[in-house]
Design a protein around this motif. Structure first.
Motif, PDB file in Angstrom:
ATOM      1  N   ASP A 117       0.565  -1.315   0.038  1.00 26.59           N
ATOM      2  CA  ASP A 117       0.027  -0.209   0.039  1.00 26.59           C
ATOM      3  C   ASP A 117       0.840   1.412  -0.004  1.00 26.59           C
ATOM      4  O   ASP A 117       0.367   2.271  -0.013  1.00 26.59           O
ATOM      5  N   GLU A 118       2.428   1.226   0.119  1.00 31.01           N
ATOM      6  CA  GLU A 118       3.074   2.238  -0.107  1.00 31.01           C
ATOM      7  C   GLU A 118       3.858   2.290  -1.428  1.00 31.01           C
ATOM      8  O   GLU A 118       4.739   3.404  -1.412  1.00 31.01           O
ATOM      9  N   PHE A 119       3.463   1.378  -2.315  1.00 25.96           N
ATOM     10  CA  PHE A 119       4.184   1.465  -3.480  1.00 25.96           C
ATOM     11  C   PHE A 119       3.890   2.838  -4.407  1.00 25.96           C
ATOM     12  O   PHE A 119       4.808   3.362  -4.958  1.00 25.96           O
ATOM     13  N   ASP A 120       2.788   3.434  -4.498  1.00 29.99           N
ATOM     14  CA  ASP A 120       2.539   4.606  -5.213  1.00 29.99           C
ATOM     15  C   ASP A 120       3.341   5.566  -4.484  1.00 29.99           C
ATOM     16  O   ASP A 120       3.758   6.454  -5.282  1.00 29.99           O
ATOM     17  N   ALA A 121       3.215   5.870  -3.342  1.00 31.70           N
ATOM     18  CA  ALA A 121       3.946   7.160  -2.562  1.00 31.70           C
ATOM     19  C   ALA A 121       5.446   6.837  -2.675  1.00 31.70           C
ATOM     20  O   ALA A 121       6.105   7.799  -2.941  1.00 31.70           O
ATOM     21  N   THR A 122       5.809   5.682  -2.642  1.00 33.45           N
ATOM     22  CA  THR A 122       7.566   5.294  -3.091  1.00 33.45           C
ATOM     23  C   THR A 122       7.711   5.675  -4.395  1.00 33.45           C
ATOM     24  O   THR A 122       8.868   6.175  -4.721  1.00 33.45           O
ATOM     25  N   GLN A 123       6.909   5.404  -5.443  1.00 35.93           N
ATOM     26  CA  GLN A 123       7.131   5.720  -6.786  1.00 35.93           C
ATOM     27  C   GLN A 123       7.384   7.201  -6.960  1.00 35.93           C
ATOM     28  O   GLN A 123       8.087   7.445  -7.688  1.00 35.93           O
ATOM     29  N   GLU A 124       6.417   7.868  -6.327  1.00 34.19           N
ATOM     30  CA  GLU A 124       6.386   9.220  -6.447  1.00 34.19           C
ATOM     31  C   GLU A 124       7.656   9.851  -5.732  1.00 34.19           C
ATOM     32  O   GLU A 124       8.190  10.724  -6.390  1.00 34.19           O
ATOM     33  N   ALA A 125       8.112   9.506  -4.605  1.00 31.45           N
ATOM     34  CA  ALA A 125       9.349   9.752  -3.960  1.00 31.45           C
ATOM     35  C   ALA A 125      10.666   9.529  -5.029  1.00 31.45           C
ATOM     36  O   ALA A 125      11.487  10.596  -5.032  1.00 31.45           O
ATOM     37  N   LEU A 126      10.424   8.387  -5.959  1.00 31.10           N
ATOM     38  CA  LEU A 126      11.614   8.395  -6.866  1.00 31.10           C
ATOM     39  C   LEU A 126      11.628   9.267  -7.941  1.00 31.10           C
ATOM     40  O   LEU A 126      12.408   9.959  -8.196  1.00 31.10           O
ATOM     41  N   ARG A 127      10.203   9.557  -8.254  1.00 31.81           N
ATOM     42  CA  ARG A 127      10.158  10.747  -9.242  1.00 31.81           C
ATOM     43  C   ARG A 127      10.632  11.852  -8.886  1.00 31.81           C
ATOM     44  O   ARG A 127      11.401  12.788  -9.507  1.00 31.81           O
ATOM     45  N   GLN A 128      10.023  12.599  -7.631  1.00 31.15           N
ATOM     46  CA  GLN A 128      10.775  13.696  -7.000  1.00 31.15           C
ATOM     47  C   GLN A 128      12.285  13.624  -6.867  1.00 31.15           C
ATOM     48  O   GLN A 128      12.745  14.717  -6.873  1.00 31.15           O
ATOM     49  N   ALA A 129      12.915  12.585  -6.576  1.00 30.18           N
ATOM     50  CA  ALA A 129      14.148  12.601  -6.340  1.00 30.18           C
ATOM     51  C   ALA A 129      14.936  12.650  -7.830  1.00 30.18           C
ATOM     52  O   ALA A 129      16.371  12.665  -7.661  1.00 30.18           O
ATOM     53  N   GLY A 130      14.130  12.216  -9.006  1.00 26.13           N
ATOM     54  CA  GLY A 130      14.570  12.539 -10.249  1.00 26.13           C
ATOM     55  C   GLY A 130      15.151  11.177 -10.914  1.00 26.13           C
ATOM     56  O   GLY A 130      15.881  11.158 -11.949  1.00 26.13           O
ATOM     57  N   ALA A 131      14.785  10.196 -10.366  1.00 27.28           N
ATOM     58  CA  ALA A 131      15.154   8.947 -10.853  1.00 27.28           C
ATOM     59  C   ALA A 131      14.423   8.783 -12.228  1.00 27.28           C
ATOM     60  O   ALA A 131      13.032   9.249 -12.441  1.00 27.28           O
ATOM     61  N   ALA A 132      14.859   7.889 -13.220  1.00 29.94           N
ATOM     62  CA  ALA A 132      14.095   7.720 -14.360  1.00 29.94           C
ATOM     63  C   ALA A 132      13.282   6.366 -14.059  1.00 29.94           C
ATOM     64  O   ALA A 132      13.994   5.267 -13.929  1.00 29.94           O
ATOM     65  N   LEU A 133      12.168   6.246 -14.213  1.00 31.51           N
ATOM     66  CA  LEU A 133      11.330   5.304 -13.934  1.00 31.51           C
ATOM     67  C   LEU A 133      10.651   4.529 -15.335  1.00 31.51           C
ATOM     68  O   LEU A 133      10.651   5.217 -16.264  1.00 31.51           O
ATOM     69  N   GLN A 134      10.823   3.189 -15.209  1.00 36.35           N
ATOM     70  CA  GLN A 134      10.176   2.462 -16.250  1.00 36.35           C
ATOM     71  C   GLN A 134       8.436   2.533 -16.255  1.00 36.35           C
ATOM     72  O   GLN A 134       8.158   2.844 -15.161  1.00 36.35           O
ATOM     73  N   GLU A 135       7.768   1.959 -17.245  1.00 40.44           N
ATOM     74  CA  GLU A 135       6.562   1.810 -16.804  1.00 40.44           C
ATOM     75  C   GLU A 135       6.083   0.669 -15.603  1.00 40.44           C
ATOM     76  O   GLU A 135       6.902  -0.167 -15.584  1.00 40.44           O
ATOM     77  N   PRO A 136       5.454   1.105 -14.731  1.00 43.53           N
ATOM     78  CA  PRO A 136       5.023  -0.111 -13.440  1.00 43.53           C
ATOM     79  C   PRO A 136       4.480  -1.103 -14.126  1.00 43.53           C
ATOM     80  O   PRO A 136       3.954  -1.140 -15.152  1.00 43.53           O
ATOM     81  N   ARG A 137       4.387  -2.293 -13.460  1.00 45.89           N
ATOM     82  CA  ARG A 137       3.739  -3.334 -13.925  1.00 45.89           C
ATOM     83  C   ARG A 137       3.508  -4.212 -12.684  1.00 45.89           C
ATOM     84  O   ARG A 137       4.033  -4.064 -11.522  1.00 45.89           O
ATOM     85  N   SER A 138       2.844  -5.500 -12.860  1.00 40.79           N
ATOM     86  CA  SER A 138       2.679  -6.544 -11.896  1.00 40.79           C
ATOM     87  C   SER A 138       3.252  -7.753 -12.463  1.00 40.79           C
ATOM     88  O   SER A 138       3.520  -8.086 -13.709  1.00 40.79           O
ATOM     89  N   ASN A 139       3.588  -8.637 -11.603  1.00 43.22           N
ATOM     90  CA  ASN A 139       4.006  -9.906 -11.686  1.00 43.22           C
ATOM     91  C   ASN A 139       2.841 -11.054 -11.604  1.00 43.22           C
ATOM     92  O   ASN A 139       1.938 -10.760 -11.097  1.00 43.22           O
ATOM     93  N   PRO A 140       3.066 -12.208 -11.789  1.00 40.36           N
ATOM     94  CA  PRO A 140       1.921 -13.274 -11.867  1.00 40.36           C
ATOM     95  C   PRO A 140       1.552 -13.382 -10.221  1.00 40.36           C
ATOM     96  O   PRO A 140       0.467 -14.194 -10.082  1.00 40.36           O
ATOM     97  N   PHE A 141       2.271 -12.989  -9.531  1.00 39.81           N
ATOM     98  CA  PHE A 141       2.032 -13.369  -8.021  1.00 39.81           C
ATOM     99  C   PHE A 141       0.977 -12.156  -7.434  1.00 39.81           C
ATOM    100  O   PHE A 141       0.692 -12.103  -6.512  1.00 39.81           O
ATOM    101  N   GLY A 142       0.917 -11.124  -8.417  1.00 40.75           N
ATOM    102  CA  GLY A 142       0.196  -9.943  -7.935  1.00 40.75           C
ATOM    103  C   GLY A 142       1.013  -8.859  -7.317  1.00 40.75           C
ATOM    104  O   GLY A 142       0.469  -7.708  -6.767  1.00 40.75           O
ATOM    105  N   ASP A 143       2.484  -8.911  -7.396  1.00 36.59           N
ATOM    106  CA  ASP A 143       3.275  -7.804  -6.823  1.00 36.59           C
ATOM    107  C   ASP A 143       3.557  -7.004  -7.724  1.00 36.59           C
ATOM    108  O   ASP A 143       3.276  -7.065  -9.090  1.00 36.59           O
TER     109      ASP A 143
END
Length: 126
Positions: A76-102
């Motif tokens: 449940d903190e995935f979206d907030a961490t993803q945004e923190a990465l963006r704010q820190a200037g990280a280059a992000l790829q497209e988010p996805r899910s794996n077969p386990f639902g992660d």
């Protein structure tokens, strides 16, 4: 045969001009802290629960696919961490899910090393 109990740390390189920026990136985004350092040469960062990175000045290439670092976050903190990465200037790829639902997303740190955050539905077994 020796008895290896656990992985002690993972070492990653950073060009001299990206060294401090790379350390500060992991401190800011993940809250890791310096536990041992030879300023301007190498630093060990810790998460407070046994996870450690060694960041050292190196001229070699950064980690690249398929090799990567993986940092687990609460699902449940995935979206907030993803945004923190963006704010820190990280280059992000497209988010996805794996077969386990992660949920997962790959990013590059300031030194160009490939890493990912993983929001696990269920933790991996010890």
């Amino acid at each position: 045969m020796s008895s290896i109990r656990r992985l002690e740390h993972v070492g990653i390189g950073a060009a001299r001009d990206r060294y401090e920026e790379t350390i500060q990136f992991y401190e800011r985004v993940f809250g890791w802290h310096r536990i041992k350092e030879q300023p301007g040469e190498l630093a060990f960062l810790g998460d407070g629960t046994g996870g450690r990175l060694e960041i050292l000045v190196a001229d070699g290439p950064p980690l690249s696919a398929p090799h990567h670092l993986a940092f687990v976050v609460e699902h449940d903190e995935f979206d907030a961490t993803q945004e923190a990465l963006r704010q820190a200037g990280a280059a992000l790829q497209e988010p996805r899910s794996n077969p386990f639902g992660d949920r997962l997303v790959f990013f590059t740190d300031p030194a160009g090393n490939l890493a990912q955050i993983v929001g696990r539905r269920e933790p991996l077994a010890p």
